[in-house]
Motif scaffolding. Structure first.
Motif, mmCIF file in Angstrom:
data_model
loop_
_atom_site.group_PDB
_atom_site.id
_atom_site.type_symbol
_atom_site.label_atom_id
_atom_site.label_comp_id
_atom_site.label_asym_id
_atom_site.label_seq_id
_atom_site.Cartn_x
_atom_site.Cartn_y
_atom_site.Cartn_z
ATOM 1 N N UNK A 21 3.040 19.836 -7.655
ATOM 2 C CA UNK A 21 4.392 20.339 -7.397
ATOM 3 C C UNK A 21 4.557 21.667 -8.087
ATOM 4 N N UNK A 22 5.032 22.644 -7.357
ATOM 5 C CA UNK A 22 5.235 23.966 -7.921
ATOM 6 C C UNK A 22 6.234 23.881 -9.067
ATOM 7 N N UNK A 23 5.828 24.371 -10.212
ATOM 8 C CA UNK A 23 6.676 24.291 -11.389
ATOM 9 C C UNK A 23 6.445 23.034 -12.208
ATOM 10 N N UNK A 24 5.636 22.106 -11.675
ATOM 11 C CA UNK A 24 5.273 20.915 -12.441
ATOM 12 C C UNK A 24 6.293 19.790 -12.367
ATOM 13 N N UNK A 25 6.024 18.742 -13.129
ATOM 14 C CA UNK A 25 6.838 17.540 -13.150
ATOM 15 C C UNK A 25 7.494 17.367 -14.516
ATOM 16 N N UNK A 26 8.574 16.594 -14.538
ATOM 17 C CA UNK A 26 9.126 16.095 -15.785
ATOM 18 C C UNK A 26 8.552 14.698 -16.029
ATOM 19 N N UNK A 27 8.443 14.317 -17.295
ATOM 20 C CA UNK A 27 7.853 13.018 -17.626
ATOM 21 C C UNK A 27 8.801 12.231 -18.535
ATOM 22 N N UNK A 28 9.002 10.965 -18.210
ATOM 23 C CA UNK A 28 9.810 10.042 -18.997
ATOM 24 C C UNK A 28 8.978 8.813 -19.324
ATOM 25 N N UNK A 29 9.085 8.366 -20.577
ATOM 26 C CA UNK A 29 8.337 7.183 -21.013
ATOM 27 C C UNK A 29 9.292 6.032 -21.324
ATOM 28 N N UNK A 30 8.923 4.830 -20.886
ATOM 29 C CA UNK A 30 9.635 3.618 -21.261
ATOM 30 C C UNK A 30 8.781 2.837 -22.242
ATOM 31 N N UNK A 31 9.404 2.295 -23.292
ATOM 32 C CA UNK A 31 8.673 1.559 -24.325
ATOM 33 C C UNK A 31 9.344 0.211 -24.552
ATOM 34 N N UNK A 32 8.570 -0.859 -24.457
ATOM 35 C CA UNK A 32 9.051 -2.194 -24.791
ATOM 36 C C UNK A 32 8.335 -2.640 -26.058
ATOM 37 N N UNK A 33 9.102 -2.972 -27.105
ATOM 38 C CA UNK A 33 8.519 -3.275 -28.406
ATOM 39 C C UNK A 33 8.198 -4.760 -28.549
ATOM 40 N N UNK A 34 7.078 -5.051 -29.198
ATOM 41 C CA UNK A 34 6.691 -6.420 -29.483
ATOM 42 C C UNK A 34 5.680 -6.432 -30.614
ATOM 43 N N UNK A 35 5.261 -7.618 -31.010
ATOM 44 C CA UNK A 35 4.171 -7.740 -31.976
ATOM 45 C C UNK A 35 3.239 -8.858 -31.523
ATOM 46 N N UNK A 74 0.818 -1.212 0.000
ATOM 47 C CA UNK A 74 0.000 0.000 0.000
ATOM 48 C C UNK A 74 0.850 1.260 0.000
ATOM 49 N N UNK A 75 2.063 1.164 0.551
ATOM 50 C CA UNK A 75 2.930 2.349 0.589
ATOM 51 C C UNK A 75 3.391 2.766 -0.805
ATOM 52 N N UNK A 76 3.178 1.898 -1.793
ATOM 53 C CA UNK A 76 3.557 2.233 -3.173
ATOM 54 C C UNK A 76 2.423 2.878 -3.962
ATOM 55 N N UNK A 77 1.229 2.955 -3.392
ATOM 56 C CA UNK A 77 0.061 3.410 -4.138
ATOM 57 C C UNK A 77 -0.403 4.780 -3.670
ATOM 58 N N UNK A 78 -0.717 5.646 -4.626
ATOM 59 C CA UNK A 78 -1.305 6.955 -4.323
ATOM 60 C C UNK A 78 -2.517 7.151 -5.226
ATOM 61 N N UNK A 79 -3.478 7.880 -4.722
ATOM 62 C CA UNK A 79 -4.695 8.099 -5.495
ATOM 63 C C UNK A 79 -4.505 9.068 -6.647
ATOM 64 N N UNK A 80 -3.726 10.129 -6.407
ATOM 65 C CA UNK A 80 -3.483 11.137 -7.447
ATOM 66 C C UNK A 80 -2.028 11.569 -7.374
ATOM 67 N N UNK A 81 -1.531 12.095 -8.470
ATOM 68 C CA UNK A 81 -0.178 12.630 -8.502
ATOM 69 C C UNK A 81 -0.122 13.908 -7.678
ATOM 70 N N UNK A 82 0.784 13.985 -6.703
ATOM 71 C CA UNK A 82 0.863 15.199 -5.887
ATOM 72 C C UNK A 82 1.182 16.424 -6.747
#
Length: 465
Positions: free
Chosen positions: A271-285, A261-269
């Motif tokens: 933050x003044x100035x906002x967040x940076x976002x990074x995406x991970x992609x795993x390719x398949x078919x 449960x300590x890993x789960x949050x209902x909403x993203x907190x």
């Protein structure tokens, strides 16, 4: 007046009629409502998921004997992990069902076979048999086949069922039942059937526990009460979930990611100035292509998974469209992608103009353990709304026993995408202040470098001729 020969022939005919019609005895137990409901199901393909002591093997014995009593000369087949385990589970049950109804039969225990009063027979068999033995047995025609211990089998059950067993039932429109208890073996054919993921046949799934067995409910209640008295947390252990609660789950000791449960949050907190976002992609078919987005900040200890999604059958254009859709939703500055398919990655970069960074895939096992530690320490958190697919995947993702490798039967596409992104974020935190980190400038610089490489490549190609 009949002569001796005619009288003898008449007696033989009457005996044959009596043998074939021997009353079609009833095998139903009116004191066991759940069993009655299961036996009333006439679906040809069935799967029964039960706890221990739920009466599943007895229920199949009744089903098979009822079917064969209506099919003089018909053949039934009962399979388990080995011939010995098959006989150990069902032999005494069959004898009791027949003896209690005074039905004539001939047991041949050494070879694992019952000959019934009407010429029908029931054969016992182990799936550990040689290919030659299996081919010989399954080359016959059957009216009923049961596969017990289906949750414990690690053989290719899909091939066994669809290519070998189902054709053996076709001539006589026989029925197949898979029966078993949930185990810690991930993603078995049996599990996929009971969870509605396997659509090859029109499976009818029945689930019940020892609480539904009128002959075991008191003992089962007392057993669970004793467990709970000695350790209230027993309900969270994998063995209790599988054998007593009838739930599929992975082995606690082999899980790669142990989430709480300590890993789960209902909403993203906020933050003044906002967040940076990074995406991970795993390719398949055939395997799914997976996309995971993290929100993070150089001054923030925690990183937040805000989205995890995957889909099979995606070509490179589909992947590019999905990435661009997510870029419209999040201001993503870094996309870390599985670089195994180098040609595909280059097409995504050049044809679709995506600023991709190849994932560092060295020493995967060590970084999976580091990732597991990050979950334990609460460094990685999940926003619950759009990460359910990830939580479901890692709940069954485990190590191959005795190795430093992932169990190949487990899906790991979303976790791989999460590993690419989180590893990149957490391993590049040498920049700790926002003003030192300019993602817009970095993106422009990357585009400039990519353009320069393309110009140089064209020049090299021009001088080749």
């Amino acid at each position: 007046m009949l002569n001796d020969k005619e009288a003898r022939r008449l007696r033989e005919l009457l005996e044959e009629i009596k043998r074939r019609t021997a009353g079609n005895p009833s095998f139903e137990d009116p004191n066991f409502p759940k069993q009655l409901a299961v036996l009333s199901d006439r679906a040809r393909a069935q799967a029964w998921q039960c706890t221990r002591r739920a009466g599943k093997s007895t229920t199949w014995a009744k089903k098979a004997l009822r079917r064969m009593s209506n099919c003089p000369g018909g053949k039934g087949l009962y399979l388990a992990l080995t011939l010995d385990s098959a006989k150990g589970i069902l032999w005494d049950i069959i004898e009791q069902e027949l003896d209690s109804r005074k039905l004539k039969h001939k047991p041949y225990k050494q070879e694992g076979r019952f000959e019934l009063w009407n010429g029908a027979s029931l054969k016992f068999f182990g799936v550990d048999a040689t290919y030659r033995e299996m081919k010989r047995i399954l080359g016959q025609k059957y009216v009923d086949i049961g596969i017990d211990e289906a949750g414990s089998m690690t053989i290719d059950m899909e091939t066994l069922v669809l290519q070998n067993i189902w054709p053996a039932l076709s001539d006589l429109e026989g029925s197949l039942t898979l029966l078993g208890t949930p185990e810690n073996i991930p993603n078995t054919f049996f599990q996929k059937i009971t969870e509605g993921k396997e659509k090859s046949l029109s499976w009818s799934v029945h689930k019940w526990t020892a609480y539904d067995n009128p002959y075991m409910v008191r003992q089962w209640t007392d057993t669970i009460a004793e467990f709970m008295k000695n350790d209230p947390n027993v309900v969270n252990t994998s063995w209790f979930k599988t054998h007593y609660l009838n739930q599929w789950c992975s082995d606690d000791d082999l899980l790669i990611i142990k989430m709480g449960q300590h890993n789960l949050v209902g909403v993203l907190p906020e933050r003044k100035g906002g967040w940076f976002y990074t995406m991970g992609v795993d390719l398949g078919f055939n395997d799914a292509s997976a996309f995971v987005v993290f929100a993070h900040h150089p001054d923030e200890r925690h990183i937040y998974m805000v989205l995890a999604t995957k889909a099979s059958g995606m070509d490179l254009t589909d992947v590019a469209m999905q990435i661009k859709t997510l870029q419209q939703r999040y201001p993503i500055y870094k996309i870390v992608v599985d670089g195994a398919n180098k040609q595909g990655v280059e097409e995504l970069k050049k044809r679709h103009g995506l600023p991709l960074t190849a994932a560092d895939k060295t020493d995967k096992a060590s970084h999976l353990r580091i990732m597991g530690d990050d979950f334990k320490q609460g460094v990685i958190k999940l926003v619950t709304d759009d990460t359910a697919d990830y939580r479901n995947e890692v709940a069954q993702l485990q190590w191959k026993k005795g190795t430093q490798e992932e169990d190949p039967r487990c899906e790991n596409h979303l976790n791989d995408a999460a590993l690419y992104a989180s590893r990149h974020i957490l391993c590049n935190r040498t920049i700790t202040r926002k003003e030192e980190w300019n993602p817009e400038k970095e993106m422009l610089e990357r585009f400039r470098r990519e353009g320069q490489r393309e110009v140089e490549a064209q020049g090299e190609r021009r001088f080749l001729f």
